[in-house]
Design a protein around this motif. Structure first.
Motif: not given
Length: 352
Positions: A21, A24, A39, A42, A46, A52-54, A58
């Motif tokens: 993890t 960004v 970004r 990414v 994704a 997976q972005r959160s 990432v």
């Protein structure tokens, strides 16, 4: 030398695989690229399901369990009722379990029974890996409705929060912040000009206790004149008596009412009309729960606890507990209700 987009994205995947993890902004700095470029890459990765972005970070997506793997993980769920409110909680839990490849097994211990322990025992005997529990804790009786210490499998309380000094204190919990929900309703009515709001509520459930506590806190916070709570001792039966009490209060100038829950609130407009009071022209009415409120005539403004989200979050937390055990800190998750504004509280709010 300029690298292609494919080469950039391949490098991004390598870094994420290495770090698991990463934020960004840190990823961009590590690669010597602009945050905007990273970004964008990414986002493409994704969309392709490769990342997976959160919350600005990432990670690699968690692999979905196979059907065979999911069949080995069974979650038992104890609820006090099916229908209305808990249908949506169960629906959220069931969907989250299915997404994770797990299976949900349901047990019901009605509010009026003392059947919690037997129902939980049945779930344990069936071999569940974890428990989602909504015990019948009474406002005055604390945890007496269920033994919660020493359960042989991980458990998450759903729409319940244990007292700090009780046996259930070490358990995770996920629920709606009902006190905040009441505050939303009171604030909306105060903004309409009401200086007093009646609360009509049950007194025999844990949620009703939270609603009553929220009313006491909210009226003090907003400077509203508190009124004696109108008790619903027989849900669905006491509506005539409740309507009479509301009419008496309206004669004193108190013309805003919060009713827990939808079932009783829906019955009030025609009973108030028979007493010369129109909703919303003479009385502003808000329901609590928002299960059937939109179907009333007129449609009722309602506090809407995030029922499906509570069920889903409880399953997700239980699965994390099963994966991580005691290394995961005890969680207390409270999700905030929303206020669904409809026709029933659009009155002038001239007094109170």
């Amino acid at each position: 030398m300029t690298i292609t987009a494919e080469e950039r994205r391949s490098q991004i995947l390598e870094v994420v695989r290495d770090l698991r993890t990463v934020r960004v902004v840190d990823l961009a700095a590590r690669m010597g690229l602009s945050a905007v470029t990273v970004r964008r890459d990414v986002a493409v990765l994704a969309d392709d399901g490769l990342l997976q972005r959160s919350h600005g970070a990432v990670s690699l997506p968690r692999p979905k369990p196979t059907a065979a793997e999911g069949a080995d993980r069974v979650l038992g769920m104890l609820v006090p009722t099916v229908g209305s409110y808990f249908d949506e909680v169960i629906g959220g839990a069931r969907a989250a379990a299915a997404d994770a490849g797990a299976r949900l097994v349901l047990a019901i211990a009605p509010y009026e029974s003392a059947d919690d322990r037997a129902q939980v025992g049945q779930l344990l005997d069936s071999g569940v890996d974890g428990l989602l529990l909504t015990p019948n804790w009474r406002p005055a009786g604390g945890e007496s409705g269920l033994w919660t210490g020493g359960l042989p499998v991980p458990a998450v309380l759903v729409e319940r929060r244990p007292p700090a000094d009780g046996e259930g204190a070490p358990l995770d919990s996920v629920g709606s912040d009902h006190r905040h929900g009441v505050l939303l309703a009171l604030r909306h009515l105060a903004a309409l000009g009401h200086g007093s709001v009646l609360l009509v509520a049950r007194a025999d459930t844990w949620t009703a206790h939270q609603v009553r506590a929220g009313y006491a806190e909210g009226t003090a916070l907003l400077g509203l004149e508190p009124q004696p709570v109108i008790d619903i001792r027989r849900p669905g039966v006491d509506s005539e008596a409740v309507a009479e009490r509301i009419a008496e209060a309206a004669a004193r100038g108190v013309r805003a009412v919060l009713v827990h829950n939808d079932q009783d609130a829906i019955q009030l407009p025609p009973l108030l009309r028979a007493r010369g009071l129109q909703v919303p022209d003479d009385v502003a009415l808000i329901a609590y729960d928002d299960v059937f409120a939109a179907l009333a005539a007129p449609p009722l403004t309602a506090v809407a606890p995030p029922k499906r989200a509570v069920g889903a979050a409880a399953v997700e937390l239980l699965l994390r507990r099963l994966d991580l055990g005691s290394s995961l800190p005890v969680h207390r998750l409270e999700l905030l209700p929303s206020l669904e504004v409809r026709t029933s509280c659009g009155g002038a709010g001239e007094a109170g």
